[in-house]
Motif scaffolding. Structure first.
Motif, PDB file in Angstrom:
ATOM      1  N   ASN A 175      56.049  56.796  60.723  1.00 21.11           N
ATOM      2  CA  ASN A 175      57.296  56.189  61.202  1.00 21.11           C
ATOM      3  C   ASN A 175      58.087  57.200  62.029  1.00 21.11           C
ATOM      4  OD1 ASN A 175      58.833  57.827  59.223  1.00 21.11           O
ATOM      5  ND2 ASN A 175      57.698  56.565  57.786  1.00 21.11           N
ATOM      6  N   GLN A 176      59.072  56.708  62.705  1.00 17.69           N
ATOM      7  CA  GLN A 176      59.798  57.547  63.650  1.00 17.69           C
ATOM      8  C   GLN A 176      60.522  58.722  62.992  1.00 17.69           C
ATOM      9  OE1 GLN A 176      62.699  55.416  65.964  1.00 17.69           O
ATOM     10  NE2 GLN A 176      62.360  56.726  67.754  1.00 17.69           N
ATOM     11  N   PHE A 177      61.069  58.480  61.804  1.00 17.35           N
ATOM     12  CA  PHE A 177      61.827  59.547  61.140  1.00 17.35           C
ATOM     13  C   PHE A 177      60.927  60.489  60.343  1.00 17.35           C
ATOM     14  CE2 PHE A 177      65.750  56.554  60.848  1.00 17.35           C
ATOM     15  CZ  PHE A 177      65.971  56.717  62.206  1.00 17.35           C
ATOM     16  N   ARG A 178      59.655  60.202  60.345  1.00 15.62           N
ATOM     17  CA  ARG A 178      58.659  61.056  59.666  1.00 15.62           C
ATOM     18  C   ARG A 178      58.956  61.214  58.169  1.00 15.62           C
ATOM     19  NH1 ARG A 178      54.761  61.076  62.879  1.00 15.62           N
ATOM     20  NH2 ARG A 178      53.963  63.152  62.427  1.00 15.62           N
ATOM     21  N   VAL A 179      59.319  60.130  57.528  1.00 16.46           N
ATOM     22  CA  VAL A 179      59.594  60.199  56.082  1.00 16.46           C
ATOM     23  C   VAL A 179      58.482  59.482  55.303  1.00 16.46           C
ATOM     24  CG1 VAL A 179      62.103  60.433  56.231  1.00 16.46           C
ATOM     25  CG2 VAL A 179      61.095  58.167  56.197  1.00 16.46           C
ATOM     26  N   VAL A 209      64.536  62.080  54.470  1.00 12.91           N
ATOM     27  CA  VAL A 209      64.399  62.948  55.650  1.00 12.91           C
ATOM     28  C   VAL A 209      63.022  63.600  55.678  1.00 12.91           C
ATOM     29  CG1 VAL A 209      66.850  63.514  55.540  1.00 12.91           C
ATOM     30  CG2 VAL A 209      65.184  65.064  54.501  1.00 12.91           C
ATOM     31  N   TYR A 210      62.711  64.206  56.812  1.00 10.90           N
ATOM     32  CA  TYR A 210      61.471  64.980  56.910  1.00 10.90           C
ATOM     33  C   TYR A 210      61.723  66.396  56.411  1.00 10.90           C
ATOM     34  CZ  TYR A 210      57.474  67.417  58.779  1.00 10.90           C
ATOM     35  OH  TYR A 210      56.337  68.175  58.881  1.00 10.90           O
ATOM     36  N   TRP A 211      60.845  66.831  55.509  1.00  3.16           N
ATOM     37  CA  TRP A 211      60.844  68.245  55.109  1.00  3.16           C
ATOM     38  C   TRP A 211      59.421  68.612  54.711  1.00  3.16           C
ATOM     39  CZ3 TRP A 211      64.043  72.355  55.333  1.00  3.16           C
ATOM     40  CH2 TRP A 211      63.591  73.521  54.713  1.00  3.16           C
ATOM     41  N   VAL A 235      66.073  69.440  69.544  1.00  3.72           N
ATOM     42  CA  VAL A 235      66.355  67.999  69.675  1.00  3.72           C
ATOM     43  C   VAL A 235      65.762  67.167  68.534  1.00  3.72           C
ATOM     44  CG1 VAL A 235      66.736  67.998  72.154  1.00  3.72           C
ATOM     45  CG2 VAL A 235      64.412  67.755  71.269  1.00  3.72           C
ATOM     46  N   PHE A 236      64.844  67.739  67.780  1.00  7.93           N
ATOM     47  CA  PHE A 236      64.276  67.049  66.606  1.00  7.93           C
ATOM     48  C   PHE A 236      64.544  67.939  65.391  1.00  7.93           C
ATOM     49  CE2 PHE A 236      61.588  65.951  70.289  1.00  7.93           C
ATOM     50  CZ  PHE A 236      61.708  64.563  70.292  1.00  7.93           C
ATOM     51  N   ALA A 237      65.800  68.167  65.111  1.00  2.70           N
ATOM     52  CA  ALA A 237      66.182  69.269  64.213  1.00  2.70           C
ATOM     53  C   ALA A 237      65.945  69.009  62.728  1.00  2.70           C
ATOM     54  CB  ALA A 237      67.644  69.619  64.428  1.00  2.70           C
ATOM     55  N   GLY A 240      67.548  70.984  59.666  1.00  2.00           N
ATOM     56  CA  GLY A 240      67.991  72.267  60.221  1.00  2.00           C
ATOM     57  C   GLY A 240      67.167  73.512  59.961  1.00  2.00           C
ATOM     58  N   PRO A 241      65.864  73.424  59.636  1.00  2.00           N
ATOM     59  CA  PRO A 241      65.138  74.659  59.325  1.00  2.00           C
ATOM     60  C   PRO A 241      64.996  75.634  60.496  1.00  2.00           C
ATOM     61  CG  PRO A 241      63.618  72.798  59.386  1.00  2.00           C
ATOM     62  CD  PRO A 241      65.006  72.235  59.465  1.00  2.00           C
ATOM     63  N   PHE A 242      65.122  75.143  61.749  1.00  2.00           N
ATOM     64  CA  PHE A 242      65.196  76.070  62.892  1.00  2.00           C
ATOM     65  C   PHE A 242      66.656  76.334  63.243  1.00  2.00           C
ATOM     66  CE2 PHE A 242      61.030  74.023  64.016  1.00  2.00           C
ATOM     67  CZ  PHE A 242      60.242  75.173  63.923  1.00  2.00           C
ATOM     68  N   ALA A 243      67.420  75.235  63.340  1.00  2.00           N
ATOM     69  CA  ALA A 243      68.764  75.318  63.898  1.00  2.00           C
ATOM     70  C   ALA A 243      69.705  76.173  63.043  1.00  2.00           C
ATOM     71  CB  ALA A 243      69.338  73.900  64.044  1.00  2.00           C
ATOM     72  N   ALA A 255      71.922  70.998  68.178  1.00  3.32           N
ATOM     73  CA  ALA A 255      70.916  70.373  67.317  1.00  3.32           C
ATOM     74  C   ALA A 255      71.197  68.883  67.186  1.00  3.32           C
ATOM     75  CB  ALA A 255      70.920  71.036  65.940  1.00  3.32           C
ATOM     76  N   ASN A 256      70.098  68.126  67.087  1.00  2.00           N
ATOM     77  CA  ASN A 256      70.236  66.677  67.070  1.00  2.00           C
ATOM     78  C   ASN A 256      69.101  66.090  66.245  1.00  2.00           C
ATOM     79  OD1 ASN A 256      71.027  64.030  68.078  1.00  2.00           O
ATOM     80  ND2 ASN A 256      69.113  64.107  69.240  1.00  2.00           N
ATOM     81  N   ASP A 257      69.354  64.953  65.627  1.00  2.00           N
ATOM     82  CA  ASP A 257      68.253  64.196  65.014  1.00  2.00           C
ATOM     83  C   ASP A 257      68.632  62.724  64.993  1.00  2.00           C
ATOM     84  OD1 ASP A 257      65.636  65.138  63.172  1.00  2.00           O
ATOM     85  OD2 ASP A 257      66.346  63.074  62.847  1.00  2.00           O
ATOM     86  N   LEU A 258      67.658  61.883  65.285  1.00  2.00           N
ATOM     87  CA  LEU A 258      67.910  60.444  65.363  1.00  2.00           C
ATOM     88  C   LEU A 258      68.155  59.825  63.987  1.00  2.00           C
ATOM     89  CD1 LEU A 258      67.885  58.294  67.654  1.00  2.00           C
ATOM     90  CD2 LEU A 258      65.505  57.829  67.053  1.00  2.00           C
ATOM     91  N   ASN A 259      67.570  60.430  62.975  1.00  2.00           N
ATOM     92  CA  ASN A 259      67.710  59.908  61.610  1.00  2.00           C
ATOM     93  C   ASN A 259      69.125  60.220  61.087  1.00  2.00           C
ATOM     94  OD1 ASN A 259      67.666  59.469  58.864  1.00  2.00           O
ATOM     95  ND2 ASN A 259      65.711  60.508  58.510  1.00  2.00           N
ATOM     96  N   PRO A 260      69.935  59.195  60.804  1.00  2.00           N
ATOM     97  CA  PRO A 260      71.316  59.457  60.356  1.00  2.00           C
ATOM     98  C   PRO A 260      71.371  60.329  59.108  1.00  2.00           C
ATOM     99  CG  PRO A 260      70.958  57.107  60.768  1.00  2.00           C
ATOM    100  CD  PRO A 260      69.612  57.760  60.861  1.00  2.00           C
TER     101      PRO A 260
HETATM  102  C1  SAM Z   1      58.395  66.386  62.331  1.00  2.00           C
HETATM  103  S1  SAM Z   1      60.122  66.223  62.059  1.00  2.00           S
HETATM  104  C2  SAM Z   1      60.616  67.902  62.328  1.00  2.00           C
HETATM  105  C3  SAM Z   1      61.963  68.234  61.783  1.00  2.00           C
HETATM  106  C4  SAM Z   1      62.317  69.719  61.799  1.00  2.00           C
HETATM  107  N1  SAM Z   1      62.188  70.299  63.106  1.00  2.00           N
HETATM  108  C5  SAM Z   1      61.482  70.466  60.785  1.00  2.00           C
HETATM  109  O1  SAM Z   1      60.738  71.387  61.160  1.00  2.00           O
HETATM  110  O2  SAM Z   1      61.602  70.141  59.578  1.00  2.00           O
HETATM  111  C6  SAM Z   1      60.647  65.386  63.505  1.00  2.00           C
HETATM  112  C7  SAM Z   1      62.106  64.954  63.469  1.00  2.00           C
HETATM  113  O3  SAM Z   1      62.400  64.310  64.692  1.00  2.00           O
HETATM  114  C8  SAM Z   1      63.281  63.232  64.466  1.00  2.00           C
HETATM  115  N2  SAM Z   1      63.146  62.305  65.592  1.00  2.00           N
HETATM  116  C9  SAM Z   1      62.180  61.397  65.844  1.00  2.00           C
HETATM  117  N3  SAM Z   1      62.417  60.776  67.010  1.00  2.00           N
HETATM  118  C10 SAM Z   1      63.560  61.309  67.527  1.00  2.00           C
HETATM  119  C11 SAM Z   1      64.294  61.087  68.726  1.00  2.00           C
HETATM  120  N4  SAM Z   1      63.915  60.172  69.613  1.00  2.00           N
HETATM  121  N5  SAM Z   1      65.380  61.829  68.929  1.00  2.00           N
HETATM  122  C12 SAM Z   1      65.796  62.753  68.018  1.00  2.00           C
HETATM  123  N6  SAM Z   1      65.141  62.988  66.862  1.00  2.00           N
HETATM  124  C13 SAM Z   1      64.020  62.283  66.625  1.00  2.00           C
HETATM  125  C14 SAM Z   1      62.834  62.681  63.121  1.00  2.00           C
HETATM  126  O4  SAM Z   1      63.891  61.975  62.476  1.00  2.00           O
HETATM  127  C15 SAM Z   1      62.440  63.970  62.369  1.00  2.00           C
HETATM  128  O5  SAM Z   1      63.528  64.475  61.635  1.00  2.00           O
END
Ligand code: SAM
Length: 275
Positions: A175-179, A209-211, A235-237, A240-243, A255-260
């Motif tokens: 899925n998009q949020f990678r959960v 969330v993704y972790w 942009v896919f933060a 916050g493990p990088f940011a 830093a930004n993430d689409l997942n609220p």
């Molecule tokens: C594989 S995770 C990596 C998260 C983080 N960088 C880490 O190392 O844990 C990818 C992240 O991108 C976010 N994401 C997916 N599509 C996105 C978009 N279009 N814009 C911003 N964030 C997005 C997901 O919600 C997810 O948190």
């Protein structure tokens, strides 16, 4: 020459060891192996331990002390060897021990439940027919352990004192949020964890969330490359493990993430880490 004690250091696999009426019996994992010990005056123990002659004959097993005593009030030291039979000691070793006035005695070394790894314990517990389904590994995220073997009656989260909650991931992250969807296997239904990484603390709801704790070296590798004067755009933060560590290092970070939910915990982690 024999390999010594190491040939006895295993637990039988696939025999349902240590499970009694669905409860974990830690005593079942106790193993006592007698080894030879060189009994010497206290000041001689260090001499034996440092001697190149003795090096290959000393007991060198993780979590096991290499010097024992015969009990309170007894000054003499027992320098443990890895063999149980004198025939395995070389003439040089025997000669050296004699020169140090060492007496060879037998000493029982106890390997308790705490000695064995989680993997060894799991494979000993599971009966043969379930061995193939044994978890090949597990990960800890804060107080949550993934893919543990759980003992339903006791809710015993074996081998992991910090673990209060055990989950099993149910599907692939497509899925998009990678959960992951996950099921609670045992313990408390508390999914908000705090995990340390790269000098920062990250709080998040593991269901939302993704972790991935296995990414910590990759996070570290990139963070080390950042310099104070850099501007980092993540942009896919995620949470916050990088940011967050980058900001802590002094970088300007976007830093930004689409997942609220990721965004919520990301902002919380920025504050918590004063970054
Ligand atoms: C594989 S995770 C990596 C998260 C983080 N960088 C880490 O190392 O844990 C990818 C992240 O991108 C976010 N994401 C997916 N599509 C996105 C978009 N279009 N814009 C911003 N964030 C997005 C997901 O919600 C997810 O948190």
């Amino acid at each position: 020459m024999s390999e010594g004690i190491s040939k006895h250091l295993f637990l039988p696999k696939g025999q349902g060891l240590g499970l009694k009426d669905g409860k974990l019996d830690k005593d079942a994992f106790k193993k006592v192996i007698p080894v030879l010990a060189a009994k010497v005056a206290p000041e001689k123990a260090g001499v034996l331990l440092k001697s190149p002659v003795m090096k290959r004959s000393l007991l060198d097993v993780p979590k096991i002390k290499s010097v024992g005593t015969e009990g309170p009030g007894n000054e003499e030291r027992l320098v443990l060897l890895k063999y149980s039979d004198q025939v395995d000691l070389t003439p040089e070793v025997l000669e050296f021990l004699k020169s140090q006035s060492a007496e060879l005695v037998s000493y029982p070394v106890e390997f308790s439940y705490d000695y064995w790894t989680a993997d060894e314990i799991i494979h000993a517990i599971l009966p043969e027919e379930l061995e193939a389904g044994a978890p090949s590994g597990f990960a800890n995220v804060g107080h949550i352990g993934e893919n543990f073997v759980v003992f339903p009656r006791t809710r015993n989260l074996a081998k992991n004192p910090k673990c209060r909650t055990v989950v099993n991931k149910l599907d692939n992250i497509d899925n998009q949020f990678r959960v992951f969807r996950m099921e609670l296997l045992a313990g408390e239904p508390d999914f908000v964890v705090t995990q340390s990484e790269n000098g920062c603390k990250f709080t998040f709801d593991f269901r939302e969330v993704y972790w991935n704790s296995r990414l910590h070296t990759e996070h570290e590798r990139l963070i080390e490359k950042f310099k104070r004067e850099d501007v980092v755009a993540d942009v896919f933060a995620g949470v916050g493990p990088f940011a967050v560590p980058a900001a802590k290092k002094g970088c300007a970070v976007l830093a930004n993430d689409l997942n609220p939910s990721s965004y919520k915990y990301l902002t919380m982690n920025v504050v918590d880490n004063k970054s």
